[in-house]
Design a protein around this motif. Sequence first.
Motif, PDB file in Angstrom:
ATOM      1  N   ALA A  55      81.050  26.537   2.474  1.00 13.73           N
ATOM      2  CA  ALA A  55      81.075  26.547   3.937  1.00 13.73           C
ATOM      3  C   ALA A  55      80.773  27.962   4.412  1.00 13.73           C
ATOM      4  N   ARG A  56      80.623  28.106   5.719  1.00 16.24           N
ATOM      5  CA  ARG A  56      80.363  29.425   6.285  1.00 16.24           C
ATOM      6  C   ARG A  56      81.508  30.375   5.915  1.00 16.24           C
ATOM      7  N   LEU A  57      81.159  31.580   5.449  1.00 16.77           N
ATOM      8  CA  LEU A  57      82.167  32.521   4.957  1.00 16.77           C
ATOM      9  C   LEU A  57      81.985  33.867   5.641  1.00 16.77           C
ATOM     10  N   ILE A  58      83.086  34.429   6.145  1.00 21.56           N
ATOM     11  CA  ILE A  58      83.041  35.778   6.721  1.00 21.56           C
ATOM     12  C   ILE A  58      82.926  36.778   5.575  1.00 21.56           C
ATOM     13  N   LEU A  59      81.967  37.674   5.677  1.00 19.33           N
ATOM     14  CA  LEU A  59      81.708  38.631   4.600  1.00 19.33           C
ATOM     15  C   LEU A  59      82.686  39.794   4.638  1.00 19.33           C
ATOM     16  N   LYS A  60      83.064  40.256   3.448  1.00 19.45           N
ATOM     17  CA  LYS A  60      83.918  41.423   3.289  1.00 19.45           C
ATOM     18  C   LYS A  60      83.127  42.527   2.597  1.00 19.45           C
ATOM     19  N   GLU A 110      74.560  35.296   9.363  1.00 25.14           N
ATOM     20  CA  GLU A 110      74.641  35.097  10.803  1.00 25.14           C
ATOM     21  C   GLU A 110      75.760  35.953  11.376  1.00 25.14           C
ATOM     22  N   TYR A 111      75.531  36.452  12.600  1.00 28.43           N
ATOM     23  CA  TYR A 111      76.533  37.256  13.296  1.00 28.43           C
ATOM     24  C   TYR A 111      77.235  36.369  14.318  1.00 28.43           C
ATOM     25  N   ASP A 112      78.569  36.268  14.232  1.00 29.52           N
ATOM     26  CA  ASP A 112      79.308  35.360  15.119  1.00 29.52           C
ATOM     27  C   ASP A 112      79.876  36.062  16.349  1.00 29.52           C
TER      28      ASP A 112
END
Length: 545
Positions: free
Chosen positions: A76-81, A50-52
């Motif tokens: 949990a929701r994780l920001i991708l690196k 998903e794009y926040d």
Amino acid sequence: MAPSLLIQSPDGHTKTVPLTGERLTVGRSSAAELCFPEDAGLSRQHFAFEYDGAEWTVQDLGSKNGTYVNNIPLKARLILKPGDRITAGHLTVVYSPDGSGAAAAPGVVVFEGESGSPSTSTVVTSLEGALSGQTMIFERGGTKTTAPIQALIRCGQVLAENRPVDELFQAALDLAIQAVNAQRGVLLLLEHDELVARAHKGEGFRISTTVRDRVLKEKQSILVRDTGLDDAFKGRMSIVEQKVHTFMAVPLQAKDRIVGLIYVDSSFILREFTEDDLWLLTIMANQAALKIVSALLYSAEEAERIMSRDLSQAADIQKGILPACAPKVDHADLAGFNAACRTVGGDYYDFFTYPDGRVALALGDVSGKGMPASLMMMRLQALVQVLTEDPKDLGPFMVRLNKATCAKCPSNRFITFFFSVLHPDGTLNFANAGHNPPIIVRASGDAEMLEGGGPVLGILPIAPYSEDRRSLATGDMLVIYSDGVTEATNQNYDEFGEERFIEILKANRNRPASEIVTVVTQALTDFAAGAPQADDITLVVAKRI
């Protein structure tokens, strides 16, 4: 460049998918944007990107087996690196924010050449050699051990269990890795003369083309005890970078057939693979190959059974669409016949009656055969049913039918179609879209081909069509047919032909319509003399009474 994903799917293939929109779901369900129905390890809706508004994130969707990012369970929701590796089921996905990393990411296996020659660090054997070593003593560190025997027993027990083919690949590889204490491994299967990774632990394997060819072509099992002592491998940067200290490659051999190979390696410098390990891995690979061949054969047979069942059901549905019998009308004797050359076919015929006594006769022939043609035939039937409520002018009727057909017709398909309306007074209105010219056989014995008409349906949306007219007197008959009649062949590849067909119609013109159909079909059977039916055969007869 746009963010993208490098996807390593369960079948061993890789592809790059751009990240667009705001959400991308992954799972077994056809509703998922990235659907992998064959991966039993995935839930129907397993995880989603998903794009926040600023960053791309990943989250698990309550899956049964969990989602992992860089081998860590995703809670949990994780920001991708950049370079994050998402794994679920048998699927691996690598995230690249600029689209460059994913495209350049290595596959599971790369084959590469090497220079130099093997040294005493290399050991070669074969399945026959391993199986003939009945007196060999398994040792580990100078001590006799029963562990290999236990590994073989365990291998037999696990492989004897009924499991899906994809799970069998992973089970066989896991057994091999455990038996010889390897750190990594990959099971490669030969599919259409190419090696495909069907199971792996680890990634980025660099396998020598020489080793690959010796395993596959010469049925050899190869052990390199110490890559640092072997001239063929010690200078290879991939070996140095991956810190591969020792490796083995053995054939998946079922009797005399090679179906793939198993490769394992280890970077543990204090222990090298031994000849005993090579013999053990060779025998285990043979057990796995026998089970894999059996499972693939069963899977193919099961797929064939399912296909046969589905085709049988499709044939029943198709028979229900075609007329069970011709309608009874006061001014005409009607009959129809259809025989598909396969279980289902692409020929269509129908009758339509109207309150004022008119009767319509339709016959269409979809290009091709089998299931694709059958599906198009059923769509044609549905369109004709809608458009024939009251066909007063057959030119516009055919124009509308062609436009509707063009809207959904594949570029490599088309339909020939003939439609006619017989009035109680004998007037015959008709329109033809590229179909074989129907035949009028007069009571006197004269015959007329109804030439002319427009192009086939499904090619030109703006094609023009017009209505023509003839008159049938008492005793005259109209015969509509598909090219499966005139183009039927015998064992010498001679065609039945229009001339023979017309002569049979003339000779039997005084018979009822149903008997004429029977005479024609029997003549086709006698002419073919055992040659297989090459096309669908359809016939409609209308006699004025």
